[in-house]
Design an enzyme around this catalytic site. Structure first.
Site, PDB file in Angstrom:
ATOM      1  N   HIS A 175       0.929  -1.203   0.080  1.00  0.00           N
ATOM      2  CA  HIS A 175       0.053   0.098   0.135  1.00  0.00           C
ATOM      3  C   HIS A 175       0.963   1.259   0.109  1.00  0.00           C
ATOM      4  CE1 HIS A 175      -3.497   2.564   1.389  1.00  0.00           C
ATOM      5  NE2 HIS A 175      -2.626   3.261   2.012  1.00  0.00           N
ATOM      6  N   GLU A 176       1.816   1.175   0.828  1.00  0.00           N
ATOM      7  CA  GLU A 176       2.669   2.611   1.044  1.00  0.00           C
ATOM      8  C   GLU A 176       3.594   2.758  -0.402  1.00  0.00           C
ATOM      9  OE1 GLU A 176       1.930   4.809   3.019  1.00  0.00           O
ATOM     10  OE2 GLU A 176       0.765   3.451   4.650  1.00  0.00           O
ATOM     11  N   HIS A 196       1.607   4.200  -3.068  1.00  0.00           N
ATOM     12  CA  HIS A 196       1.414   5.626  -2.998  1.00  0.00           C
ATOM     13  C   HIS A 196       2.325   6.530  -3.738  1.00  0.00           C
ATOM     14  CE1 HIS A 196      -2.066   6.461  -0.340  1.00  0.00           C
ATOM     15  NE2 HIS A 196      -1.495   5.673   0.762  1.00  0.00           N
ATOM     16  N   GLU A 235      -5.904   6.492  -1.757  1.00  0.00           N
ATOM     17  CA  GLU A 235      -5.885   5.353  -1.010  1.00  0.00           C
ATOM     18  C   GLU A 235      -6.536   4.117  -1.813  1.00  0.00           C
ATOM     19  OE1 GLU A 235      -4.340   5.117   1.836  1.00  0.00           O
ATOM     20  OE2 GLU A 235      -4.137   7.490   1.884  1.00  0.00           O
ATOM     21  N   ASP A 267      -4.557   0.783  -1.954  1.00  0.00           N
ATOM     22  CA  ASP A 267      -5.021  -0.738  -1.524  1.00  0.00           C
ATOM     23  C   ASP A 267      -5.057  -1.754  -2.401  1.00  0.00           C
ATOM     24  OD1 ASP A 267      -5.753   0.100   1.209  1.00  0.00           O
ATOM     25  OD2 ASP A 267      -7.650   0.743   0.775  1.00  0.00           O
TER      26      ASP A 267
END
Ligand code: ZN
Length: 685
Positions: free
Chosen positions: A522-523, A526, A583, A587
């Protein structure tokens, strides 16, 4: 004061905390918190078809067993872990707060901060006296020309007075720390709370005015005067709000970057004495700064021109009492909770004081408190273990980028360059923050609170003009959260989240890749979401995409916007597909990368992993992901999240993601056309 307006967190918790008291805590028996597990079949609801509602299937049992406790507005698996961390922190703080002359300097600071915060009797006895110097200083302002030094002083103490000011990396030159002025000064969560129409919004505004009025009454005003003053605050804040950008517009970096000579800011807002402000706030001399939202400062000028000095002082008084309410007598604490905890978030009871005091200590002295926490829970071994998984996920992303069919080789090369430059920060900082200049005095709760804010403000402002400190952390080690910072191009995982249930060394790899792996993915994603993709490998806001690749990307994310716009958060409030886009993309990409990493890891094993508890490793991967998100909410917090927070409610962070993954439907043999296996799917990365 603040820095880095673009930091992107994993979980909801950091956002609501700015104006509202962050609700966390539990009535659950404490012992079970020390034995959280990465995957637990007892938490599932196996009567639900995984192809019909995978979130309910994974979490149904947990959701039934864990209603929202009265002192909370939401309760999830992340809260369980936060509760468990808090118990450890309390133990550290209780030991440190014994007035032992042989204490270390770090223990003196955290111990005396916590002790003073806990000493309610002393706080009640002092009443408003500790705040009197601030209120007197506001009362003594004799002309609008005298506002600047008082506003500077209040802002250093964290009072959200009129606007916000701090330091940040220049968007176009990430190696440069510059000054930054931004919108601010509101008591409601964000701009649209002042302008949105609808019965619920009217009601919240009415309750807010009531709350402000009650605070003025607590300051000793008559009911009539208090009502008039609350109306003044509302009028003034509404004007500031109208000049502000809302949360959706603030997700577009170019909307927040306007570097200009200081004299241009002075030209927009001549009613405010900027020279005096800059001198008194203690900023190093600057010729230019980022004025994030120029229209706001034109709005501020109008407010300063149109409002009487008396009314501006009324507003400053409100913002000041509001900021310090946690360290004031219980009447102020309770009144603050009534609006920010109850009305806005739906909590029924105020959190026990020790939980609040742990939070304030963490907020003011996080890297002092964090040292003992890390020693007890994480250590060097935790860092090594996590780093291995991070490298697995990075390798998966490299493979994913290489295989991507919609991106030209030219843009791919730049994407790979960015991926290879990402810095991994795991657990805790290499160098702990030095708090020696922060004076913590036993028995001075409000003073400690205030000096903590001043210490942090100066720390931020002192960065201006100096080299960027790339080792700095934006979260404290015990935090149950993670973030990506596009200007640093780094991913950050505090020790607080690298614990069960998110990472469980007693569990099989499928479980850890599904949960911690998904978080890491996830990070990393980003850096390549709709916001992150606008920054290059060095952290500069620079377009490195060919027009055709940008178009392809836009088409793909439009699919995700549509998907999430269709979800209902609560009542008549839909999830905002644009607000949550970054987000949701993270995800979706994150889980795919975790899956790829797991497959690669599995391929390297001598033996194929076996089924456990009747679930194949592939199924356990997804159930573990699902169980990472189990969470109950009050309707109030769901509304607040949907209207202000870039994260989707958790059931969509599960179902909204798995519907798009062919690997999921294969693992659970979901037929096309079932709710979790729709014909139309979205894919970005
Ligand atoms: Zn995120």
């Amino acid at each position: 004061m603040r820095s880095h307006i673009l930091v992107i967190a994993l979980l909801v918790s950091t956002a609501a905390a700015q104006t509202a008291p962050q609700s966390s805590g539990s009535t659950a028996p404490e012992s079970h918190l020390l034995h959280l597990k990465g995957l637990d079949p007892n938490l599932m609801d196996k009567t639900v078809d995984p192809c019909a509602d995978f979130y309910q299937y994974s979490c149904g049992g947990w959701l039934k067993q864990n209603p929202v406790p009265p002192d909370q507005s939401s309760y999830g698996r992340d809260t369980e872990l936060a509760e468990r961390n808090r118990l450890i922190l309390r133990d550290i703080l209780e030991k440190a707060s014994a007035n032992d002359p042989k204490r270390s300097a770090v223990d003196q600071k955290i111990g005396d901060f916590y002790f003073s915060c806990m000493d309610e009797t002393a706080i009640e006895k002092k009443g408003l006296a500790p705040l009197k110097p601030e209120l007197d200083r506001i009362a003594a302002i004799k002309s609008k020309a005298e506002l600047a030094p008082v506003v500077a002083d209040l802002q250093l103490k964290n009072v959200d007075a009129l606007f916000s000011y701090g330091s940040d990396q220049d968007f176009k030159n990430a190696n440069e720390e510059i000054a930054e002025a931004d919108q601010g000064g509101l008591g409601l969560p964000e701009r649209d709370y002042y302008t949105r129409t609808g019965a619920k919004d009217e009601e919240i505004r009415k309750e807010y005015v009531e709350h402000v009025s009650n605070v003025f009454k607590l300051l000793g005003e008559s009911p009539t005067q208090a009502a008039a003053d609350a109306a003044t605050v509302m009028r003034l804040e509404t004007d500031l709000a109208k000049a502000s950008l809302n949360v959706v517009d603030r997700r577009e970096p170019s909307n927040l970057y306007h570097r200009m000579p200081v004299k241009d800011l002075e030209g927009m807002d001549p009613a405010f004495n900027w020279a005096v402000y800059m001198r008194d706030v203690g900023t190093p001399p600057v010729q230019s700064m980022n004025v994030a939202v120029p229209q706001f400062f034109k709005g501020l000028e109008a407010v300063l021109q149109n409002e009487s000095l008396a009314d501006i002082k009324t507003y400053l008084r409100w913002q000041t009492v509001h900021t310090f309410s946690p360290m004031l007598p219980s009447a102020f604490v309770n009144e603050n909770f009534n609006f920010y905890g109850k009305t806005l978030q739906g909590a029924k009871e105020l959190q026990p004081r020790w939980k609040r005091c742990v939070r304030y200590t963490d907020h003011n002295l996080g890297e002092a408190l964090g040292q003992a926490y890390v020693d007890r829970t994480f250590g060097v071994e935790g860092k090594t273990r996590t780093l291995t998984m991070v490298h697995d996920i990075e390798n998966a992303m490299q493979k994913d980028l290489e295989q991507l069919d919609w991106m030209t080789p030219q843009t791919k090369q730049r994407a790979l360059e960015k991926l290879h430059t990402v810095v991994n920060k795991i657990g805790y900082p290499d160098k702990w923050r030095d708090y020696s200049k922060y004076d913590v005095v036993r028995g001075d709760a409000l003073g400690n609170f205030s000096r903590g804010a001043i210490f942090e403000s100066h720390r931020q402002l002192d960065k201006i003009g100096k080299p960027v400190d790339r080792g700095e952390w934006g979260m404290t080690p015990p935090t149950v959260n993670a973030y990506y910072n596009p200007q640093m191009n780094d991913i950050n995982f505090p020790a607080g989240i690298l614990q069960p249930p998110f990472y469980d060394s007693t569990m099989d790899d499928a479980v850890n890749y599904g949960d911690a792996g998904g978080v890491i993915g996830h990070e990393l994603t980003h850096g390549f979401d709709d916001e992150g993709r606008q920054f290059d490998a060095k952290g500069n806001l620079e377009d490195w995409w060919t027009p055709q690749d940008a178009k392809q990307f836009e088409q793909r994310v439009a699919c995700v916007v549509d998907e999430y716009n269709g979800f209902i958060a609560t009542d008549d409030v839909h999830v905002n597909g644009k607000l949550t886009l970054g987000e949701n993309v993270a995800d979706l990409g994150g889980l795919k990368l975790a899956w790829m990493a797991y497959l690669a890891h599995e391929a390297g094993l001598d033996q194929n992993p076996k089924a456990v508890d009747g679930f194949t490793p592939e199924q356990r991967f997804f159930i573990s992901y699902g169980q990472g998100w189990c969470e109950n909410y009050t309707p109030e917090i769901l509304r607040l999240i949907a209207q202000t927070n870039p994260h989707s409610p958790v059931q969509y962070r599960v179902n909204g993601v798995v519907v798009n993954l062919p690997e999921f439907r294969k693992a659970f043999s979901c037929k096309v056309g079932t709710p979790m296996a729709p014909e139309k799917t979205c894919a970005v990365w």
